[in-house]
Design a protein around this motif. Sequence first.
Motif, mmCIF file in Angstrom:
data_model
loop_
_atom_site.group_PDB
_atom_site.id
_atom_site.type_symbol
_atom_site.label_atom_id
_atom_site.label_comp_id
_atom_site.label_asym_id
_atom_site.label_seq_id
_atom_site.Cartn_x
_atom_site.Cartn_y
_atom_site.Cartn_z
ATOM 1 N N VAL A 134 -5.387 -0.604 -17.584
ATOM 2 C CA VAL A 134 -5.098 -1.260 -16.310
ATOM 3 C C VAL A 134 -5.719 -0.436 -15.197
ATOM 4 C CG1 VAL A 134 -3.322 -2.038 -14.720
ATOM 5 C CG2 VAL A 134 -2.975 -2.261 -17.192
ATOM 6 N N GLU A 135 -6.643 -1.060 -14.478
ATOM 7 C CA GLU A 135 -7.363 -0.387 -13.395
ATOM 8 C C GLU A 135 -6.775 -0.790 -12.046
ATOM 9 O OE1 GLU A 135 -11.606 -0.879 -15.800
ATOM 10 O OE2 GLU A 135 -10.976 -2.232 -14.202
ATOM 11 N N SER A 136 -6.935 0.096 -11.091
ATOM 12 C CA SER A 136 -6.537 -0.217 -9.724
ATOM 13 C C SER A 136 -7.320 0.661 -8.768
ATOM 14 C CB SER A 136 -5.034 0.001 -9.526
ATOM 15 O OG SER A 136 -4.695 1.351 -9.780
ATOM 16 N N GLY A 137 -7.327 0.260 -7.503
ATOM 17 C CA GLY A 137 -7.906 1.104 -6.467
ATOM 18 C C GLY A 137 -9.207 0.633 -5.873
ATOM 19 N N GLY A 138 -9.780 -0.427 -6.377
ATOM 20 C CA GLY A 138 -11.027 -0.915 -5.794
ATOM 21 C C GLY A 138 -10.768 -1.555 -4.440
ATOM 22 N N GLY A 139 -11.859 -1.929 -3.779
ATOM 23 C CA GLY A 139 -11.717 -2.585 -2.489
ATOM 24 C C GLY A 139 -12.966 -2.487 -1.659
ATOM 25 N N LEU A 140 -12.789 -2.776 -0.375
ATOM 26 C CA LEU A 140 -13.887 -2.760 0.587
ATOM 27 C C LEU A 140 -13.741 -1.544 1.488
ATOM 28 C CD1 LEU A 140 -16.268 -4.127 2.115
ATOM 29 C CD2 LEU A 140 -14.529 -5.365 3.433
ATOM 30 N N VAL A 141 -14.837 -0.820 1.657
ATOM 31 C CA VAL A 141 -14.812 0.384 2.491
ATOM 32 C C VAL A 141 -16.153 0.512 3.205
ATOM 33 C CG1 VAL A 141 -15.638 1.891 0.634
ATOM 34 C CG2 VAL A 141 -14.233 2.856 2.488
ATOM 35 N N GLN A 142 -16.140 1.140 4.349
ATOM 36 C CA GLN A 142 -17.385 1.379 5.067
ATOM 37 C C GLN A 142 -18.129 2.563 4.469
ATOM 38 O OE1 GLN A 142 -16.344 1.789 9.237
ATOM 39 N NE2 GLN A 142 -16.725 -0.394 9.595
ATOM 40 N N ALA A 143 -19.421 2.568 4.675
ATOM 41 C CA ALA A 143 -20.230 3.685 4.212
ATOM 42 C C ALA A 143 -19.679 4.994 4.788
ATOM 43 C CB ALA A 143 -21.678 3.494 4.626
ATOM 44 N N GLY A 144 -19.627 6.001 3.923
ATOM 45 C CA GLY A 144 -19.057 7.279 4.307
ATOM 46 C C GLY A 144 -17.580 7.414 4.001
ATOM 47 N N GLY A 145 -16.963 6.320 3.640
ATOM 48 C CA GLY A 145 -15.542 6.325 3.334
ATOM 49 C C GLY A 145 -15.245 6.756 1.913
ATOM 50 N N SER A 146 -13.968 6.656 1.556
ATOM 51 C CA SER A 146 -13.501 7.104 0.244
ATOM 52 C C SER A 146 -12.616 6.050 -0.402
ATOM 53 C CB SER A 146 -12.708 8.406 0.379
ATOM 54 O OG SER A 146 -13.507 9.441 0.915
ATOM 55 N N LEU A 147 -12.619 6.072 -1.714
ATOM 56 C CA LEU A 147 -11.704 5.272 -2.520
ATOM 57 C C LEU A 147 -11.332 6.081 -3.747
ATOM 58 C CD1 LEU A 147 -13.356 1.708 -2.617
ATOM 59 C CD2 LEU A 147 -11.188 2.298 -1.501
ATOM 60 N N ARG A 148 -10.162 5.778 -4.289
ATOM 61 C CA ARG A 148 -9.763 6.394 -5.553
ATOM 62 C C ARG A 148 -9.401 5.306 -6.533
ATOM 63 N NH1 ARG A 148 -5.133 10.672 -7.591
ATOM 64 N NH2 ARG A 148 -3.736 8.873 -7.392
ATOM 65 N N LEU A 149 -10.061 5.333 -7.675
ATOM 66 C CA LEU A 149 -9.767 4.402 -8.754
ATOM 67 C C LEU A 149 -8.838 5.063 -9.758
ATOM 68 C CD1 LEU A 149 -13.341 2.963 -9.477
ATOM 69 C CD2 LEU A 149 -11.671 2.224 -7.776
ATOM 70 N N SER A 150 -7.963 4.245 -10.327
ATOM 71 C CA SER A 150 -7.054 4.728 -11.371
ATOM 72 C C SER A 150 -7.175 3.817 -12.582
ATOM 73 C CB SER A 150 -5.608 4.719 -10.879
ATOM 74 O OG SER A 150 -5.436 5.556 -9.768
ATOM 75 N N CYS A 151 -6.973 4.401 -13.738
ATOM 76 C CA CYS A 151 -6.992 3.634 -14.986
ATOM 77 C C CYS A 151 -5.931 4.206 -15.910
ATOM 78 C CB CYS A 151 -8.363 3.713 -15.638
ATOM 79 S SG CYS A 151 -8.448 2.944 -17.277
ATOM 80 N N ALA A 152 -4.944 3.383 -16.228
ATOM 81 C CA ALA A 152 -3.858 3.800 -17.096
ATOM 82 C C ALA A 152 -4.005 3.153 -18.461
ATOM 83 C CB ALA A 152 -2.521 3.416 -16.475
ATOM 84 N N ALA A 153 -3.936 3.965 -19.492
ATOM 85 C CA ALA A 153 -4.052 3.485 -20.861
ATOM 86 C C ALA A 153 -2.669 3.372 -21.487
ATOM 87 C CB ALA A 153 -4.926 4.416 -21.682
ATOM 88 N N SER A 154 -2.490 2.329 -22.291
ATOM 89 C CA SER A 154 -1.232 2.153 -23.010
ATOM 90 C C SER A 154 -1.522 1.497 -24.348
ATOM 91 C CB SER A 154 -0.258 1.306 -22.196
ATOM 92 O OG SER A 154 -0.785 0.008 -22.002
ATOM 93 N N GLY A 155 -0.507 1.504 -25.207
ATOM 94 C CA GLY A 155 -0.672 0.908 -26.529
ATOM 95 C C GLY A 155 -0.872 1.963 -27.604
ATOM 96 N N SER A 156 -1.675 1.625 -28.603
ATOM 97 C CA SER A 156 -1.893 2.508 -29.755
ATOM 98 C C SER A 156 -2.946 3.562 -29.417
ATOM 99 C CB SER A 156 -2.310 1.684 -30.966
ATOM 100 O OG SER A 156 -1.347 0.688 -31.254
ATOM 101 N N ILE A 157 -2.557 4.535 -28.615
ATOM 102 C CA ILE A 157 -3.514 5.497 -28.090
ATOM 103 C C ILE A 157 -3.878 6.568 -29.109
ATOM 104 C CG2 ILE A 157 -3.865 7.282 -26.353
ATOM 105 C CD1 ILE A 157 -2.233 5.560 -24.436
#
Length: 116
Positions: free
Chosen positions: A5-28
Amino acid sequence: QVQLVESGGGLVQAGGSLRLSCAASGSIFRINAMGWYRQTPGKERELVAIIISDGSTNYAESVKGRFTISRNNAKNTVYLQMNSLKPEDTAVYYCNFRGSLSGMAWGQGTQVTVSS
């Protein structure tokens, strides 16, 4: 099977920052590596960053010094901190999981758009 499950994308201006997250679950079982890839229309999916089980990391040349991959082992989660974003970073970002017994899995993708 492994679910991502991913999260954190979006729209940002050049020079800005974003943080993406990815959580794994199930038969890891055991995680060999987790990483982020990105894809734009008409192009192949490319590696952005990867973190191996021993903690070592690898980055695409185009993001070195701007992006940082990290993980929380207790939460089976990987993060991608993206700083100094450029319009050419615009893409769909996919989380990738590689496990010793559970094979490989992909997230559903999250859109990152950087405006100039």
